[in-house]
Design a protein around this motif. Structure first.
Motif, PDB file in Angstrom:
ATOM      1  N   PHE A  51       0.825  -1.207   0.000  1.00 60.32           N
ATOM      2  CA  PHE A  51       0.000   0.000   0.000  1.00 60.32           C
ATOM      3  C   PHE A  51       0.860   1.258   0.000  1.00 60.32           C
ATOM      4  N   PHE A  52       1.828   1.345   0.893  1.00 61.03           N
ATOM      5  CA  PHE A  52       2.642   2.562   0.981  1.00 61.03           C
ATOM      6  C   PHE A  52       3.462   2.783  -0.287  1.00 61.03           C
ATOM      7  N   THR A  53       3.886   1.725  -0.936  1.00 61.75           N
ATOM      8  CA  THR A  53       4.582   1.883  -2.219  1.00 61.75           C
ATOM      9  C   THR A  53       3.649   2.516  -3.249  1.00 61.75           C
ATOM     10  N   PHE A  54       2.420   2.030  -3.282  1.00 64.40           N
ATOM     11  CA  PHE A  54       1.436   2.582  -4.220  1.00 64.40           C
ATOM     12  C   PHE A  54       1.096   4.031  -3.863  1.00 64.40           C
ATOM     13  N   ALA A  55       0.971   4.326  -2.573  1.00 63.40           N
ATOM     14  CA  ALA A  55       0.529   5.660  -2.131  1.00 63.40           C
ATOM     15  C   ALA A  55       1.603   6.730  -2.273  1.00 63.40           C
ATOM     16  N   SER A  56       2.824   6.350  -2.508  1.00 68.99           N
ATOM     17  CA  SER A  56       3.938   7.307  -2.491  1.00 68.99           C
ATOM     18  C   SER A  56       3.838   8.388  -3.566  1.00 68.99           C
ATOM     19  N   SER A  57       3.063   8.151  -4.606  1.00 66.18           N
ATOM     20  CA  SER A  57       2.955   9.135  -5.689  1.00 66.18           C
ATOM     21  C   SER A  57       1.818  10.147  -5.460  1.00 66.18           C
ATOM     22  N   TYR A  58       1.126  10.032  -4.328  1.00 61.60           N
ATOM     23  CA  TYR A  58       0.002  10.925  -4.038  1.00 61.60           C
ATOM     24  C   TYR A  58       0.391  11.961  -2.979  1.00 61.60           C
ATOM     25  N   THR A  59      -0.302  13.093  -3.020  1.00 57.22           N
ATOM     26  CA  THR A  59      -0.001  14.180  -2.083  1.00 57.22           C
ATOM     27  C   THR A  59      -1.102  14.401  -1.050  1.00 57.22           C
ATOM     28  N   HIS A  60      -2.325  13.961  -1.358  1.00 53.38           N
ATOM     29  CA  HIS A  60      -3.467  14.178  -0.471  1.00 53.38           C
ATOM     30  C   HIS A  60      -4.130  12.843  -0.125  1.00 53.38           C
ATOM     31  N   LEU A  61      -4.453  12.687   1.145  1.00 51.70           N
ATOM     32  CA  LEU A  61      -5.064  11.456   1.630  1.00 51.70           C
ATOM     33  C   LEU A  61      -6.434  11.791   2.224  1.00 51.70           C
ATOM     34  N   VAL A  62      -7.476  11.166   1.694  1.00 49.94           N
ATOM     35  CA  VAL A  62      -8.845  11.406   2.148  1.00 49.94           C
ATOM     36  C   VAL A  62      -9.359  10.153   2.854  1.00 49.94           C
ATOM     37  N   HIS A  63     -10.006  10.345   3.986  1.00 49.94           N
ATOM     38  CA  HIS A  63     -10.504   9.208   4.755  1.00 49.94           C
ATOM     39  C   HIS A  63     -11.731   9.634   5.541  1.00 49.94           C
ATOM     40  N   PHE A  64     -12.362   8.678   6.192  1.00 49.10           N
ATOM     41  CA  PHE A  64     -13.541   8.966   7.001  1.00 49.10           C
ATOM     42  C   PHE A  64     -13.231   8.581   8.444  1.00 49.10           C
ATOM     43  N   ASN A  65     -13.035   9.589   9.268  1.00 50.53           N
ATOM     44  CA  ASN A  65     -12.665   9.418  10.677  1.00 50.53           C
ATOM     45  C   ASN A  65     -11.314   8.726  10.819  1.00 50.53           C
ATOM     46  N   GLY A  66     -10.486   8.853   9.809  1.00 50.07           N
ATOM     47  CA  GLY A  66      -9.173   8.230   9.842  1.00 50.07           C
ATOM     48  C   GLY A  66      -8.238   8.835  10.863  1.00 50.07           C
ATOM     49  N   ASN A  67      -8.439  10.090  11.212  1.00 52.73           N
ATOM     50  CA  ASN A  67      -7.581  10.706  12.226  1.00 52.73           C
ATOM     51  C   ASN A  67      -7.706  10.003  13.569  1.00 52.73           C
ATOM     52  N   ASN A  68      -8.892   9.478  13.843  1.00 51.87           N
ATOM     53  CA  ASN A  68      -9.123   8.817  15.121  1.00 51.87           C
ATOM     54  C   ASN A  68      -8.796   7.326  15.094  1.00 51.87           C
TER      55      ASN A  68
END
Length: 365
Positions: free
Chosen positions: A76-93
């Motif tokens: 996952f982190f290898t795939f995500a490395s090309s992105y700048t913004h991460l959107v989630h639902f209640n992911g901060n918690n």
């Protein structure tokens, strides 16, 4: 480990997400686990949604066995490395701290520091009062927008299903687990129009028209001020709220705000009451600099509660001191007002500011 990828056919998100970042730099993210604490549970699925070549896709990394969660993280982190913004639902918690704790268990140095985050829950939940929903869970908000999902399980119910799958893998159980996360990812994309309610409160509202209207009220008439509003966005569903005598309704890109108008005598209280005398016979206060014109027997030292002047005029309500000077009925009264002068009646900028202020107060923000 299995990797699933599917294209969302003819899919439109219904919100100008590109105003946040280029679409191909935004990654949606959600995880599935067997518990709430990383130390005592397993991460078995990470799902993502992303935009590429004019289409939206969902990609998922699934651990067939408990031991594959490290592979899920690394891929996952290898795939995500090309992105700048991460959107989630209640992911901060939950999602973000859980994943970081899992990385720590495996000695992996991955982090989210390079991403700009957008937590849909945190963006939307302050406006629950306006949406009139019992809570701001993802499925509740999906119901609010009329979103239909195929998945009928919640994350907790799927825990035992995953444990059963690990012991006895079947295609049926696999599809149940994948479907739940896939619907969560698609649901996040479909919830994006709810960000318009955040924009409604955080971007400029303009008052297009102001007029007074009279309504019958127990044999007399009640005055209301009508403000026709132009929104900075288009809201996905009509909303209406009544609070403290004010009424708001909105649909599409326009709204109406109705505010009670008061024609009565109110009091303006001076703050420096020690510099004033109170004249009981006239029920008003005067500054000591002009007190020599008043007989001493007709004046007394003013107190905070008697240091005022009275004025009969037309007033509009305010929850706190937003527009000055402010007036009250009595010293201990919590209701505040400001005078609707002839000059203010022509001030469209003031009404726009006042409308935005009222909306925040009605929403409890």
């Amino acid at each position: 480990m299995r990797i699933e990828k599917k294209k969302l056919e003819n899919f439109i998100i219904g919100y100008p997400l590109e105003q946040i970042a280029p679409l191909d730099k935004i990654l949606f993210f959600d995880i599935e686990t067997t518990g709430f604490t990383a130390k005592n549970s397993s991460l078995y699925l990470i799902g993502s949604a992303y935009y590429s070549g004019g289409e939206w896709y969902i990609k998922q990394w699934f651990a067939d066995y408990y031991e594959e969660e490290r592979d899920v993280l690394e891929t996952f982190f290898t795939f995500a490395s090309s992105y700048t913004h991460l959107v989630h639902f209640n992911g901060n918690n939950f999602d973000l701290p859980y994943v970081l704790q899992k990385c720590g268990q495996y000695g992996l140095s991955y982090h989210f520091d390079d991403f700009k985050g957008l937590d849909l829950y945190r963006r939307i939940s302050p406006y629950k009062f306006f949406l009139n929903t019992p809570n701001c869970k993802q499925k509740t908000l999906e119901n609010f927008l009329g979103i239909d999902r195929k998945d009928k399980y919640n994350g907790g119910q799927l825990i035992n299903i995953y444990h059963t799958y690990v012991k006895n893998p079947t295609d049926y159980l696999y599809k149940l687990l994948i479907l739940h996360n896939s619907d969560d990812m698609k649901g996040m994309l479909q919830l994006l129009p709810l960000l318009s309610y955040h924009d409604l409160f955080n971007k400029e509202i303009k008052v297009k028209k102001v007029q007074a209207a009279s309504y019958p009220d127990n044999g007399s008439s009640r005055q209301m001020l009508h403000m026709k509003l132009a929104f900075p966005c288009v809201i996905p569903r009509p909303v209406s709220v009544v609070s403290n005598g004010c009424c708001f309704s909105g649909e599409g890109g326009e709204g109406m705000l109705k505010v009670p108008v008061y024609e009565e005598e109110l009091k303006y209280f001076y703050s420096n009451y020690k510099d004033y005398y109170y004249l009981p016979a006239e029920d008003t206060a005067i500054h000591k600099s002009v007190s020599s014109f008043v007989d001493k027997t007709y004046r007394v030292q003013a107190t905070a509660a008697t240091c005022y002047t009275r004025k009969f005029s037309t007033y509009l309500p305010q929850w706190d001191v937003q527009i000055e000077p402010f007036f009250k009925r009595d010293y201990k009264s919590k209701e505040l007002f400001f005078e609707l002068t002839e000059e203010r009646k022509k001030d469209r900028e003031l009404f726009s500011m006042y409308a935005a202020y009222l909306l925040h107060k009605m929403a409890g923000i």
